[in-house]
Write a protein that holds these residues in place. Sequence first.
Motif, mmCIF file in Angstrom:
data_model
loop_
_atom_site.group_PDB
_atom_site.id
_atom_site.type_symbol
_atom_site.label_atom_id
_atom_site.label_comp_id
_atom_site.label_asym_id
_atom_site.label_seq_id
_atom_site.Cartn_x
_atom_site.Cartn_y
_atom_site.Cartn_z
ATOM 1 N N GLN A 191 0.974 -1.234 0.051
ATOM 2 C CA GLN A 191 0.097 -0.028 -0.009
ATOM 3 C C GLN A 191 0.757 1.470 0.003
ATOM 4 O O GLN A 191 0.650 2.017 -0.685
ATOM 5 N N TRP A 192 1.873 1.162 0.820
ATOM 6 C CA TRP A 192 2.873 2.420 0.701
ATOM 7 C C TRP A 192 3.522 2.673 -0.510
ATOM 8 O O TRP A 192 3.460 3.773 -0.963
ATOM 9 N N CYS A 193 3.838 1.520 -1.261
ATOM 10 C CA CYS A 193 4.337 1.721 -2.453
ATOM 11 C C CYS A 193 3.289 2.291 -3.592
ATOM 12 O O CYS A 193 3.642 3.059 -4.327
ATOM 13 N N GLN A 194 2.132 1.686 -3.380
ATOM 14 C CA GLN A 194 0.975 2.181 -4.409
ATOM 15 C C GLN A 194 0.700 3.447 -4.083
ATOM 16 O O GLN A 194 0.609 4.432 -5.166
ATOM 17 N N LYS A 199 4.208 -11.190 -4.549
ATOM 18 C CA LYS A 199 3.423 -11.164 -5.698
ATOM 19 C C LYS A 199 1.826 -11.395 -5.514
ATOM 20 O O LYS A 199 0.879 -10.734 -6.325
ATOM 21 N N SER A 200 1.560 -12.468 -4.600
ATOM 22 C CA SER A 200 0.036 -12.582 -4.356
ATOM 23 C C SER A 200 -0.416 -11.410 -3.697
ATOM 24 O O SER A 200 -1.644 -11.135 -3.997
ATOM 25 N N THR A 201 0.248 -10.729 -2.906
ATOM 26 C CA THR A 201 -0.295 -9.514 -2.223
ATOM 27 C C THR A 201 -0.729 -8.548 -3.102
ATOM 28 O O THR A 201 -1.712 -7.941 -3.287
ATOM 29 N N ILE A 202 0.197 -8.384 -3.994
ATOM 30 C CA ILE A 202 0.056 -7.401 -5.220
ATOM 31 C C ILE A 202 -1.101 -7.557 -5.971
ATOM 32 O O ILE A 202 -2.072 -6.821 -6.299
ATOM 33 N N GLU A 203 -1.264 -8.997 -6.412
ATOM 34 C CA GLU A 203 -2.337 -9.288 -7.169
ATOM 35 C C GLU A 203 -3.552 -9.224 -6.592
ATOM 36 O O GLU A 203 -4.711 -8.874 -7.386
ATOM 37 N N ASN A 204 -3.948 -9.405 -5.338
ATOM 38 C CA ASN A 204 -4.855 -9.558 -4.625
ATOM 39 C C ASN A 204 -5.195 -8.261 -3.799
ATOM 40 O O ASN A 204 -6.195 -8.151 -3.044
ATOM 41 N N ASN A 205 -4.491 -7.312 -3.875
ATOM 42 C CA ASN A 205 -4.536 -6.068 -3.241
ATOM 43 C C ASN A 205 -5.831 -5.189 -3.555
ATOM 44 O O ASN A 205 -5.765 -4.731 -4.551
ATOM 45 N N GLU A 206 -6.705 -5.109 -2.708
ATOM 46 C CA GLU A 206 -7.688 -3.762 -2.935
ATOM 47 C C GLU A 206 -7.235 -2.497 -2.394
ATOM 48 O O GLU A 206 -6.754 -2.428 -1.136
ATOM 49 N N PRO A 207 -6.715 -1.587 -3.213
ATOM 50 C CA PRO A 207 -6.371 -0.315 -2.889
ATOM 51 C C PRO A 207 -7.378 0.225 -1.849
ATOM 52 O O PRO A 207 -8.366 0.305 -1.736
ATOM 53 N N MET A 208 -6.461 0.894 -0.799
ATOM 54 C CA MET A 208 -7.222 1.351 0.595
ATOM 55 C C MET A 208 -6.895 2.742 0.414
ATOM 56 O O MET A 208 -5.833 3.362 0.129
ATOM 57 N N ASP A 209 -7.999 3.598 1.015
ATOM 58 C CA ASP A 209 -7.494 5.004 1.323
ATOM 59 C C ASP A 209 -6.850 5.435 2.566
ATOM 60 O O ASP A 209 -7.544 5.476 3.416
#
Length: 97
Positions: A27-30, A54-64
């Motif tokens: 999330q910090w990177c995004q 890799k799995s976390t990136i693929e399944n990550n829901e962007p958060m505010d």
Amino acid sequence: MDQKTMTEYIIQKYQEDEEVMIQLFVQWCQNHEIDSLSLYQKAYPSQGANETLKSTIENNEPMDLDIDSGTLIEILQMFGNDDLAFVVSEEANRLSK
């Protein structure tokens, strides 16, 4: 709680906490438009692909969620990811300029 159950519980909690650490890193990177895989490779160039990352990136829901760089660095260090914490620190300093 017997010893085996206690050990399994501790391992499970550590793995769950480690997943949260990875989610915060992603999330910090995004938030800063940084490629988290590239940043990870910069910290650990001799390691192969990190499948959990890799799995976390693929399944990550962007958060505010605005994650403070200092907090992320402390979390990474708490899990023994000192090299990654150093690279994040360098990026944070570069971003603040």
